[in-house]
Enzyme design. Structure first.
Site, short mmCIF file in Angstrom:
data_model
loop_
_atom_site.label_atom_id
_atom_site.label_comp_id
_atom_site.label_asym_id
_atom_site.label_seq_id
_atom_site.Cartn_x
_atom_site.Cartn_y
_atom_site.Cartn_z
N ASN A 9 -10.19 -0.39 -3.27
CA ASN A 9 -9.91 0.81 -4.07
C ASN A 9 -9.27 0.36 -5.38
OD1 ASN A 9 -9.08 3.21 -5.17
ND2 ASN A 9 -7.50 3.64 -3.62
N TRP A 10 -10.06 0.41 -6.44
CA TRP A 10 -9.55 -0.09 -7.73
C TRP A 10 -8.66 0.91 -8.45
CZ3 TRP A 10 -14.38 -2.79 -10.41
CH2 TRP A 10 -14.78 -3.86 -9.61
N HIS A 93 -7.43 10.44 -0.06
CA HIS A 93 -6.46 9.36 -0.29
C HIS A 93 -5.08 9.98 -0.51
CE1 HIS A 93 -4.32 6.06 -2.21
NE2 HIS A 93 -5.22 5.25 -1.66
N GLY A 171 0.82 0.33 -1.82
CA GLY A 171 1.31 -0.12 -3.12
C GLY A 171 2.76 -0.57 -3.12
N GLY A 232 -4.20 -2.93 -4.41
CA GLY A 232 -3.81 -3.97 -5.37
C GLY A 232 -4.56 -5.28 -5.21
C1 PEP Z 1 -4.81 2.05 -1.28
O1 PEP Z 1 -4.75 2.39 -2.45
O2 PEP Z 1 -5.57 2.65 -0.51
C2 PEP Z 1 -3.99 0.93 -0.82
C3 PEP Z 1 -4.00 0.64 0.44
O3 PEP Z 1 -3.27 0.27 -1.80
P1 PEP Z 1 -2.48 -1.12 -1.58
O4 PEP Z 1 -3.40 -2.06 -0.87
O5 PEP Z 1 -2.14 -1.57 -2.97
O6 PEP Z 1 -1.27 -0.81 -0.76
#
Ligand code: PEP
Length: 248
Positions: A9-10, A93, A171, A232
């Site tokens: 997921n960018w 999300h 995140g 990330g």
């Molecule tokens: C996400 O955005 O779905 C996610 C899991 O982000 P991260 O891996 O940065 O925690």
């Protein structure tokens, strides 16, 4: 036998140049070791559809409107993303739910639109820190799942993917432990088994929340974790590839 899926997921990151370089880095290593999906901002779909020709990397959207067309400023329809080779859509999300006020009912409508359009929804569910501390984790997950099931029926989930993403792990750099994640994944599978045993055995359950090259293998070793939704770390070629390799 369920296949592993690693989805990136960018979020709202990237430029023409950085997106091209990131995908070039992934393509350079040859065939991806597992089923792989990238979910860039839709503005890059055209560019990426061209760049991904002949590759096994799939293209997913981060969101979708449930209407077919009309006066919905800023929204994107199923037909639009399909035109650019999109196969999957992230739905519900936690950032959409918390920052944009997306309700359980709207998530249900979006899942329904994906399914009726031939897109695979990746349905994101998960509890906040306060909810976990109040011992409400599964109640929240169940409420979010039930809203979707009410809208489309349990059988329709055969064409869906579920991503368990504890909000406190997204995140933050603080992933759920493999045991914490596995506990919820097993509960989700058991809950679905009561309604449709074969669906519960076949549906892919992804974990999301600070997955990286270091912790992916331990998470993937859990019986009920079938891959990851990665934020990330999906923006770094080496990290993302390490996660994909851990899924083999
Ligand atoms: C996400 O955005 O779905 C996610 C899991 O982000 P991260 O891996 O940065 O925690």
């Amino acid at each position: 036998m369920r296949k592993f899926l690693v989805a990136g997921n960018w979020k709202m990151h990237g430029s023409r140049a950085s997106v091209a370089a990131l995908v070039e880095g992934l393509l350079e290593q040859g065939t991806m070791p597992c089923q792989t999906l990238i979910c860039p901002p839709v503005i890059f779909f055209d560019q990426l559809q061209r760049q991904l020709v002949g590759s096994s990397i799939g293209l997913g959207a981060q969101n979708l409107d449930w209407h077919d067309s009309g006066a919905y400023t800023g929204e994107v329809s199923a037909a639009m993303v399909l035109e650019f080779g999109c196969s999957h859509v992230l739905v519900g999300h936690s950032e959409r739910r918390s920052l944009f006020g997306e309700s359980d009912a709207q998530v249900g409508l979006k899942v329904e639109k994906c399914l009726s359009s031939g897109l695979t929804p990746v349905i994101c569910i998960g509890e906040s820190l306060a909810q976990r501390q109040a011992d409400e984790t599964f109640a929240v997950v169940q409420r979010q799942l039930d809203a979707v099931i009410r809208q489309v029926g349990v059988t329709a989930l055969r064409h869906s993917i579920i991503a368990y993403e504890p909000v406190w792990a997204i995140g933050t750099g603080e992933s759920a432990t493999p045991e914490q994640a596995e506990r919820v994944h097993a509960q989700i599978r058991q809950y679905l088994a009561k309604q449709d045993e074969s669906l519960s055995q076949n549906i892919q359950l992804l974990y999301g929340g600070s997955v990286n090259g270091e912790n992916a293998a331990d998470l993937f070793a859990q019986e009920n974790i079938d891959g990851a939704l990665v934020g990330g770390a999906s923006l770094k070629v080496d990290d993302f590839l390490r996660i994909c390799r851990a899924a083999v």
